[in-house]
Write a protein that holds these residues in place. Structure first.
Motif, PDB file in Angstrom:
ATOM      1  N   ARG A 120       0.818  -1.223   0.000  1.00  0.00           N
ATOM      2  CA  ARG A 120       0.000   0.000   0.000  1.00  0.00           C
ATOM      3  C   ARG A 120       0.847   1.266   0.000  1.00  0.00           C
ATOM      4  O   ARG A 120       0.387   2.318  -0.435  1.00  0.00           O
ATOM      5  N   ILE A 121       2.065   1.173   0.515  1.00  0.00           N
ATOM      6  CA  ILE A 121       2.912   2.370   0.601  1.00  0.00           C
ATOM      7  C   ILE A 121       3.297   2.801  -0.818  1.00  0.00           C
ATOM      8  O   ILE A 121       3.675   1.977  -1.651  1.00  0.00           O
ATOM      9  N   ARG A 122       3.149   4.105  -1.107  1.00  0.00           N
ATOM     10  CA  ARG A 122       3.424   4.621  -2.455  1.00  0.00           C
ATOM     11  C   ARG A 122       4.326   5.838  -2.358  1.00  0.00           C
ATOM     12  O   ARG A 122       3.925   6.955  -2.639  1.00  0.00           O
ATOM     13  N   TYR A 163     -11.563   4.617   7.289  1.00  0.00           N
ATOM     14  CA  TYR A 163     -10.662   3.517   7.662  1.00  0.00           C
ATOM     15  C   TYR A 163     -10.214   3.739   9.096  1.00  0.00           C
ATOM     16  O   TYR A 163      -9.561   4.743   9.380  1.00  0.00           O
ATOM     17  N   SER A 205      -3.547   5.569   0.063  1.00  0.00           N
ATOM     18  CA  SER A 205      -2.938   4.243   0.134  1.00  0.00           C
ATOM     19  C   SER A 205      -1.811   4.217   1.170  1.00  0.00           C
ATOM     20  O   SER A 205      -1.773   3.346   2.041  1.00  0.00           O
ATOM     21  N   ARG A 233      -2.933   4.302   4.827  1.00  0.00           N
ATOM     22  CA  ARG A 233      -3.400   3.049   5.454  1.00  0.00           C
ATOM     23  C   ARG A 233      -2.257   2.414   6.252  1.00  0.00           C
ATOM     24  O   ARG A 233      -2.460   1.936   7.370  1.00  0.00           O
ATOM     25  N   ASP A 234      -1.040   2.418   5.661  1.00  0.00           N
ATOM     26  CA  ASP A 234       0.127   1.888   6.390  1.00  0.00           C
ATOM     27  C   ASP A 234       0.433   2.752   7.609  1.00  0.00           C
ATOM     28  O   ASP A 234       0.730   2.240   8.686  1.00  0.00           O
ATOM     29  N   ASP A 263      -2.067   2.085  10.399  1.00  0.00           N
ATOM     30  CA  ASP A 263      -1.818   0.793  11.057  1.00  0.00           C
ATOM     31  C   ASP A 263      -0.628   0.890  12.008  1.00  0.00           C
ATOM     32  O   ASP A 263      -0.667   0.353  13.115  1.00  0.00           O
TER      33      ASP A 263
END
Lengths: 187, 388
Positions: free
Chosen positions: A59-61, B253, B270, B273-274, B277
């Motif tokens: 997911r990391i971009r 989220y 995106s 999200r990391d 978490d």
């Protein structure tokens, strides 16, 4: 997650190398992400490209700041770019060079290094010109052997998928590099 | 079928699977590989379309409008300066009620010259009447391109698929390519009804309109934009039923019990999200809201999602000089009507302009600042700027 940073020059194929690896890793059944850090798109300019590999979706971009490993397509870049910046302590550096790893003791002290004559191999298989060989597929053979992030079978499959020209020669170059890359030496 | 594709190639697959009939486009970095791939697909016989090479983006959009008025499914792609040049025609596409689909690769504005990502190009088209759909990954890019045609054609409004330069356009990752026949069932051919330029029944549209009628045309656009909220939700749900992937105009989220909610769009969602978490593992009560649609703006859903939260941190990868980030403006506007006790404090952050990375560390620092400060320092706060 494994993060690998590639350093090359425009025309050597660093960006395509990471794309081929992303495809190959995927063929092995893992998740992958490749991404170029374009500056200006011109031949000879420093180019950085990134590859991530994981067992779960990535997911990391963002760019990679603390890579697990480095792949250096042109060691002379060290004069322009601080190549080892952020490299993790046990990181391995794979260098396209005819020299032995120990000859890089000053440049990469404290890291582990392997060398492969990717330029020579590329010339042998008529990839690019003798003055500016396209070394990406050869260096990938060394990556498969030394880092083990991809099986050699999937790498050859990945080259066939992503390299439309001189496919057989590129596959042969990767195979030869796989067989001839040096041992990893702690510097 | 699963393949490793860049975001740009994902756009091309989306257009190809949608059986696009006319593509008119002009190359511009970092968009070029979209139209290159479509040209290759046409040459390989994968898509039966007319490819019109034009001398500018303005002409590209004009050709798409003409094609759409002729009853064809029309598509183009551009970015940055190209989208700015199209601006006049973007308004025209809406007014003419042509459901053209455009993929815009977010590229920052010149000068100084840049090819890197930020949202200034697309947010600058906010008032053109285009539906805008932002994406966080290549799968979403492909899926959204297909859905954009369905949404646009059912409303007779144009739609823009938006993806970040390089962070998506040139990033390769494995994605699922939908089955062509399933896409054909999901998205039947464009049916313009009797509103099209039929050579056998000549008539004209869009002629001069007096002040007794113009306002009604505009009101109809607004009525249908409001309707678009329900249409987009329906299309998202139908897509999920057929293809198993669900998208939302507003997606929360880990936000339910969060003291701080970070609001983001595009690839930052995106990466967030990391970041969320990681922060949750450290016991932090933090969540995220991802926004997919800028137009129509999902006002009701935003109010519902953010009502009663203490602090909301909005990350804008864009900026309106003399005002604030655009997402922050929109959210402040929506939340103002809440009673004071339910209205969160808004922390507006500007980050990542011109492709500057919005890393996990940047997102963490934005969270920490929002948590620590009892009130925002300013109406917007610029992250990572070397003030000179």
């Amino acid at each position: 997650m494994i993060e690998i940073r590639f350093h090359g020059r425009g025309g050597q194929g660093a960006v395509v190398a990471t794309k081929i690896l992303a495809t190959s890793v995927f063929l092995d059944g893992r998740y992958s992400q490749s991404f170029p850090a374009f500056g200006v798109e011109r031949r000879g300019a420093p180019v950085t490209a990134f590859l991530r590999v994981d067992e779960k979706p990535i997911r990391i971009r963002t760019e990679i700041y603390e890579p697990d490993h480095l792949v250096v397509l042109d060691p002379l870049l060290v004069e322009q770019v601080p190549l080892a910046n952020g490299l993790k302590k046990d990181g391995i550096i794979i260098i396209n060079s005819n020299k032995k790893p120990v000859e890089f003791s000053d440049m990469f002290k404290g890291f582990r290094v392997a060398t492969v004559p990717a330029g020579k191999i590329a010339v042998k298989y008529h990839l690019g010109s003798p003055q500016s060989p396209i070394v990406n597929t050869a260096i990938l053979g060394a990556v498969a052997k030394v880092l083990g992030v991809v099986t050699p079978e999937s790498l050859i499959e990945g080259i066939k998928t992503d390299v439309p020209a001189y496919t057989e020669n590129n596959a042969a170059a990767a195979q030869e590099a796989y067989e001839t890359v040096s041992n990893v030496v702690q510097l | 079928m699963r393949k490793v594709l860049t975001g740009n190639v994902a756009v091309a697959y989306g257009a190809m699977l949608s059986d696009v009939q006319v593509v008119a486009a002009y190359p511009i970095t970092p968009q070029t590989t979209i139209i290159e791939e479509l040209a290759t697909m046409q040459a390989d016989g994968l898509v039966d379309m007319d490819y019109i090479r034009v001398e500018s983006e303005h002409s590209a959009m004009a050709a798409c409008i003409g094609a759409s008025m002729g009853g064809a499914r029309a598509f183009t792609a551009t970015c940055g300066q190209g989208l700015f040049l199209m601006h006049e025609m973007l308004h025209y596409a809406t007014g003419a009620r042509t459901p053209v689909v455009l993929a815009n690769v977010n590229r920052a504005a010149a000068a100084p010259w840049t090819i890197w990502s930020d949202q200034t190009d697309s947010v600058s088209q906010r008032e053109t009447g285009w539906i805008q759909l932002y994406c966080e990954g290549n799968q979403e890019v492909l899926d959204t391109t297909i859905m954009a045609f369905k949404i646009a054609e059912s409303l007779r409004l144009p739609a823009m698929v938006v993806l970040d330069a390089f962070f998506l356009s040139h990033t390769s990752e494995p994605i699922d390519i939908p089955d062509r026949e399933q896409v054909r069932d999901f998205l039947p051919p464009f049916d313009p009804g009797d509103l099209w330029l039929d050579p056998n029944n000549p008539r004209t549209f869009g002629g001069i309109t007096m002040n007794d009628a113009y306002m009604e045309f505009r009101w109809q656009i607004q009525r249908d934009m409001e309707k678009a909220k329900a249409v987009i939700t329906e299309v998202h749900e139908e897509f999920a039923r057929v293809f198993g992937r669900k998208y939302h105009q507003v997606e929360a989220y880990q936000a339910e019990d969060a003291d701080v909610v970070i609001v983001v769009s595009g690839t930052v969602a995106s990466t967030s999200r990391d970041a969320i978490d990681l922060l949750r593992e450290k016991g932090q009560q933090v969540g995220m809201v991802k926004l997919k649609t800028l137009r129509p703006f999902p006002r009701e859903e935003i109010i519902e999602t953010l009502k009663g939260k203490k602090k909301v941190a909005i990350i804008d990868r864009n900026f309106s000089p003399g005002a604030t980030g655009i997402w922050a403006q929109e959210i402040r506007n929506a939340l103002y009507e809440l009673p004071e006790g339910d209205r969160p404090l808004i922390y507006g952050y500007i980050a990542g302009l011109g492709g500057r990375d919005i890393s996990v560390k940047v997102i963490e620092s934005i969270y920490q600042k929002t948590l620590k400060d009892n009130r925002p320092d300013d109406v917007d706060m610029w992250i990572g700027v070397n003030y000179v």
